[in-house]
Write an enzyme that holds these catalytic residues in place. Structure first.
Site, PDB file in Angstrom:
ATOM      1  N   ARG A   1       0.738  -1.183  -0.028  1.00  0.00           N
ATOM      2  CA  ARG A   1      -0.152   0.117   0.004  1.00  0.00           C
ATOM      3  C   ARG A   1       0.914   1.240  -0.108  1.00  0.00           C
ATOM      4  O   ARG A   1       2.015   0.943   0.009  1.00  0.00           O
ATOM      5  CB  ARG A   1      -0.823   0.112   1.184  1.00  0.00           C
ATOM      6  CG  ARG A   1      -0.164   0.204   2.335  1.00  0.00           C
ATOM      7  CD  ARG A   1      -1.140   0.264   3.664  1.00  0.00           C
ATOM      8  NE  ARG A   1      -0.357   0.446   5.041  1.00  0.00           N
ATOM      9  CZ  ARG A   1      -1.275   0.256   6.007  1.00  0.00           C
ATOM     10  NH1 ARG A   1      -2.322  -0.088   6.179  1.00  0.00           N
ATOM     11  NH2 ARG A   1      -0.603   0.436   7.188  1.00  0.00           N
TER      12      ARG A   1
ATOM     13  N   ASN B   1      -5.200   7.587   4.510  1.00  0.00           N
ATOM     14  CA  ASN B   1      -4.855   6.810   5.820  1.00  0.00           C
ATOM     15  C   ASN B   1      -3.432   6.991   6.139  1.00  0.00           C
ATOM     16  O   ASN B   1      -2.608   7.092   5.538  1.00  0.00           O
ATOM     17  CB  ASN B   1      -5.158   5.269   5.598  1.00  0.00           C
ATOM     18  CG  ASN B   1      -5.112   4.416   6.706  1.00  0.00           C
ATOM     19  OD1 ASN B   1      -5.674   4.417   7.621  1.00  0.00           O
ATOM     20  ND2 ASN B   1      -3.895   3.594   6.894  1.00  0.00           N
ATOM     21  N   GLU B   2      -3.238   7.434   7.303  1.00  0.00           N
ATOM     22  CA  GLU B   2      -2.120   7.575   7.941  1.00  0.00           C
ATOM     23  C   GLU B   2      -0.946   8.277   7.008  1.00  0.00           C
ATOM     24  O   GLU B   2      -0.060   7.755   6.800  1.00  0.00           O
ATOM     25  CB  GLU B   2      -1.530   6.360   8.411  1.00  0.00           C
ATOM     26  CG  GLU B   2      -2.414   5.883   9.461  1.00  0.00           C
ATOM     27  CD  GLU B   2      -1.597   4.353  10.275  1.00  0.00           C
ATOM     28  OE1 GLU B   2      -0.813   3.818   9.574  1.00  0.00           O
ATOM     29  OE2 GLU B   2      -1.973   4.069  11.399  1.00  0.00           O
TER      30      GLU B   2
ATOM     31  N   GLU C   1      -7.971   4.426  15.790  1.00  0.00           N
ATOM     32  CA  GLU C   1      -7.492   2.789  15.385  1.00  0.00           C
ATOM     33  C   GLU C   1      -6.945   2.298  16.775  1.00  0.00           C
ATOM     34  O   GLU C   1      -5.739   2.935  17.230  1.00  0.00           O
ATOM     35  CB  GLU C   1      -6.678   2.570  14.184  1.00  0.00           C
ATOM     36  CG  GLU C   1      -7.249   2.766  13.091  1.00  0.00           C
ATOM     37  CD  GLU C   1      -6.255   2.318  11.946  1.00  0.00           C
ATOM     38  OE1 GLU C   1      -5.592   1.633  12.082  1.00  0.00           O
ATOM     39  OE2 GLU C   1      -6.483   2.967  10.724  1.00  0.00           O
TER      40      GLU C   1
ATOM     41  N   GLU D   1      -2.128  -8.298   6.580  1.00  0.00           N
ATOM     42  CA  GLU D   1      -2.532  -8.064   7.846  1.00  0.00           C
ATOM     43  C   GLU D   1      -3.528  -9.153   8.380  1.00  0.00           C
ATOM     44  O   GLU D   1      -4.203  -8.914   9.419  1.00  0.00           O
ATOM     45  CB  GLU D   1      -2.923  -6.805   8.116  1.00  0.00           C
ATOM     46  CG  GLU D   1      -1.859  -5.860   7.928  1.00  0.00           C
ATOM     47  CD  GLU D   1      -2.073  -4.258   8.259  1.00  0.00           C
ATOM     48  OE1 GLU D   1      -3.218  -3.945   7.954  1.00  0.00           O
ATOM     49  OE2 GLU D   1      -1.084  -3.678   8.583  1.00  0.00           O
TER      50      GLU D   1
ATOM     51  N   HIS E   1      -3.431  -9.773  12.039  1.00  0.00           N
ATOM     52  CA  HIS E   1      -3.807  -8.555  13.033  1.00  0.00           C
ATOM     53  C   HIS E   1      -5.270  -8.916  13.532  1.00  0.00           C
ATOM     54  O   HIS E   1      -5.894  -9.223  12.893  1.00  0.00           O
ATOM     55  CB  HIS E   1      -3.816  -7.345  12.191  1.00  0.00           C
ATOM     56  CG  HIS E   1      -3.751  -6.020  12.922  1.00  0.00           C
ATOM     57  ND1 HIS E   1      -4.830  -5.603  13.861  1.00  0.00           N
ATOM     58  CD2 HIS E   1      -2.780  -5.062  13.065  1.00  0.00           C
ATOM     59  CE1 HIS E   1      -4.482  -4.672  14.321  1.00  0.00           C
ATOM     60  NE2 HIS E   1      -3.188  -4.261  14.036  1.00  0.00           N
TER      61      HIS E   1
HETATM   62  C1  GLA Z   1      -2.487   1.326  10.819  1.00  0.00           C
HETATM   63  C2  GLA Z   1      -3.300   1.362   9.282  1.00  0.00           C
HETATM   64  C3  GLA Z   1      -4.022   0.162   9.431  1.00  0.00           C
HETATM   65  C4  GLA Z   1      -3.609  -1.095   9.972  1.00  0.00           C
HETATM   66  C5  GLA Z   1      -3.149  -0.885  11.185  1.00  0.00           C
HETATM   67  C6  GLA Z   1      -2.248  -2.131  11.694  1.00  0.00           C
HETATM   68  O1  GLA Z   1      -2.999   1.987  11.920  1.00  0.00           O
HETATM   69  O2  GLA Z   1      -4.235   2.451   9.454  1.00  0.00           O
HETATM   70  O3  GLA Z   1      -4.622   0.175   8.036  1.00  0.00           O
HETATM   71  O4  GLA Z   1      -2.490  -1.331   9.020  1.00  0.00           O
HETATM   72  O5  GLA Z   1      -2.071   0.023  11.216  1.00  0.00           O
HETATM   73  O6  GLA Z   1      -1.731  -2.018  12.751  1.00  0.00           O
END
Ligand code: GLA
Length: 644
Positions: free
Chosen positions: A105, A143-144, A297, A345, A348
């Protein structure tokens, strides 16, 4: 006002038959908000300009029917494979010059025009279609943000940013000290990002690239925000991620989001994870200017951080969630709702694990979901703190350069350690920006503020003058915002205020004894107390008898200097001297007080393995019971009291 509860929901990974069960389980678990679509670009736009919204229509309708609100994401953190095929020039390039390929990603460069266009395009399509969907509660852009690139587009944008910042090459050459190692620039076009190079990189070039990248990522966010705002009045945010690799100045970005949202995955061992939870939550609150923010998150259970597997024993997920809420979060959200069956993931943890809803994890999730509504009344209140620790992302970045006198100097570690000492004394702290109004704090701690502007130095001096207690940590005040040393003796910007003068550093490889019986680590300095009183001295070694900790009366306040990293016990003594505190319950109860007008609430979170008795009078909200003086907080449990 309620507290949000839920997580990332990725229905595109599942057969539609599962969606109905998902919504039923969400209701069972008390879920009221899910983030949808974070990584669904290739499902939403399977071919350039060809959209498939049918599945998302159905999902949003199902959620709405189930009473679950949606934080709708723009999927721009993972462009589809066709995008990379059509625009290979938009793939990111590492500092080593390697162009990355598709298959993970974040394979884009925010400086690539094709990427920016495509990101605006998908954001617009979503905004046009869902602006009036009744489930829409909030927009979640991207995202992030954090991925860095060193491609030629980035180089070009960097030069533009530098022209804005410096105006002339003369000014840049001075700021970057390019007379050193023959780096003097005669043409803007010769300036490159700090790509892989032969030896140590220019510290100011390195810092400026991080500053630039934060601004560039912000511009990419603002592009999308503008598109969404044209169509929708719903709040807009993005989820902040925190880490040494992230060149984002969150304190500055916060002005551009309607609610500060963070992702938080504590990765420290043992009680370190609880300290870290409080640390991240306190930082988020600072970015939000003290106002409520949102934990977007966290992990519901175990996760692999690359170094090791982190477990969340029974009760720990709830305590971490409560610690975030106590410290200002408008709720607790997770990555992710249902554990993925495949993909990078897949192991996770999630709210619904691979084992399904008949599992301890899901029962724990549902249990917390039943508690949060009872705490809803705290949602608009603010956290009470009398101590502040200074936080400055630019100082952190400056100290990530390769030019420091010791590789043990670590800004984040110094700030964390200051925060940890107060956490263990059960004293709630705020983080404050260097230019913040500090007048409401009894104590302000400034760990390793290596890079400091004149304005910040003046702000801190004014704080002490008017009665504040300031504690400045080692390796502070050394350079100006151009990463140029403040001459005349360390700690430069603070030497006069602290009444000390340092001619030489003495980085430590081990420990050094202090006359008080304590120990210093990481660092020491040859301190001369010019007008300060000596509180503690080095004992033994080259600095034997020299001041280690000093204090100076200034106006009605006091300015302390701590020239080494104190061991935990010595630091705890200093904390109790400054804040007059200590854990009343003796164990590991985390206490946080919230206030709204005349009403106060106290959160008690017991991280220890013994029941704790705490003083409280009022109503305990989880059990809905009156408390008349003493409350037992069970081992591993928590309580929230509205004070009488
Ligand atoms: C980040 C991402 C999520 C996922 C988590 C895993 O926070 O935003 O998509 O990858 O990490 O911990």
């Amino acid at each position: 006002m309620s507290l949000w509860y839920g997580g990332d929901y990725n229905p595109e990974q599942w057969d539609p038959a599962v969606w109905k069960e998902d919504v039923d389980l969400m209701r069972q678990a008390g879920v009221n908000l899910v983030t949808v679509g974070v990584f669904s670009w290739s499902s939403l736009e399977p071919a350039p300009g060809e959209y498939d919204f049918a599945w998302l229509d159905q999902v949003l309708d199902l959620l709405h029917d189930g009473g679950v609100k949606v934080d709708l994401a723009t999927p721009t953190a993972s462009p589809p494979p066709w995008f990379s095929r059509l625009h290979p020039e938009a793939l990111p390039v590492t500092a080593d010059g390697v162009r990355l390929t598709h298959g993970s990603r974040d394979t884009y460069c925010v400086c690539a025009p094709a990427y920016r266009d495509a990101a605006r395009g998908i954001a617009r399509a979503l905004a046009e279609r869902y602006d009036d969907h009744p489930a829409l509660a909030m927009w979640h852009v991207h995202n992030e943000y954090g991925t860095t690139c060193y491609c030629t587009f980035a180089a070009e944008r960097f030069r533009g940013w530098l022209r804005e910042r410096y105006g002339s090459l003369d000014r840049l050459n001075e700021a970057w000290t390019t007379a050193f190692w023959s780096q003097r620039y005669a043409e803007w076009a010769d300036i490159e990002p700090p790509r892989a190079t032969q030896y140590l990189v220019n510290p100011t070039q390195y810092l400026d690239y991080r500053r630039f990248w934060s601004d560039e990522l912000l511009a990419a966010y603002l592009d999308q925000k503008a598109v969404l705002r044209e169509h929708s009045a719903a709040p807009i945010t993005t989820n902040f991620v925190f880490g040494g690799w992230v060149p984002v100045n969150h304190a500055r970005w916060a002005a551009e989001v309607d609610v500060v949202a963070i992702d938080h995955y504590p990765d420290h061992a043992g009680i370190g994870a609880e300290e870290q939870t409080a640390f991240g939550a306190d930082l988020a609150r600072a970015w939000a200017g003290g106002k409520p923010w949102l934990l977007m998150e966290q992990a519901a259970g175990g996760l692999n951080t690359g170094e090791r597997w982190h477990t969340k024993e029974p009760g720990r997920m709830a305590r971490h969630s409560l610690s975030h809420v106590a410290r200002g979060s408008r709720g607790a959200l997770f990555f992710q709702w249902r554990a993925s069956r495949g993909g990078a993931e897949m192991y996770h943890s999630a709210m619904v694990p691979h084992a399904g809803a008949d599992s301890a994890r899901f029962r724990e999730v549902a249990q917390l979901g039943s508690v949060l509504p009872r705490l809803a009344e705290v949602a608009g209140s603010t956290v009470v703190a009398e101590v502040a620790i200074l936080w400055d992302a630019e100082c952190w970045w400056a100290m990530q350069g390769t030019h420091l006198p010791s590789s043990s100097l670590d800004y984040l570690a110094a700030v964390r350690s200051a925060h940890r000492h107060f956490w263990h004394a059960d004293v709630t702290v705020d983080f404050a920006a260097p230019d913040a109004d500090l007048s409401s704090y009894r104590v302000v701690v400034v760990p390793s503020l290596y890079l400091v502007s004149d304005e910040t130095a003046e702000n801190l001096a004014a704080y002490v003058e008017s009665g504040g207690q300031l504690v400045v940590g080692y390796f502070s005040g050394i350079v100006d915002p151009d990463v140029r040393v403040r001459l005349g003796g360390y700690p430069g910007a603070f030497a006069e205020l602290l009444g000390v003068r340092v001619e030489e550093f003495h980085p430590l490889s081990g420990e050094v004894a202090l006359a008080s019986g304590g120990r210093g680590r990481v660092w020491s300095e040859d301190v001369e107390a010019v007008s300060a009183e000596v509180v503690d001295r080095y004992a033994g070694g080259v600095l034997d008898g020299k001041p280690a900790v000093t204090r100076r009366q200034v106006g009605t306040g006091t300015a302390w200097y701590v020239s080494t990293e104190l061991d935990d016990d010595t630091a705890a003594d200093l904390v109790s001297r400054l804040a007059g505190a200590g854990r009343s319950a003796g164990g590991l109860v985390e206490t946080v007080r919230r206030r709204d007008g005349g009403v106060t609430w106290v959160f008690f979170i017991n991280h220890g393995d013994a029941d704790a008795v705490v003083p409280a009078v009022g109503t305990e909200l989880v059990a809905g019971a009156a408390v008349n003086g003493e409350l037992v907080v069970p081992a591993g449990g928590y309580a929230v009291v509205r004070e009488a």
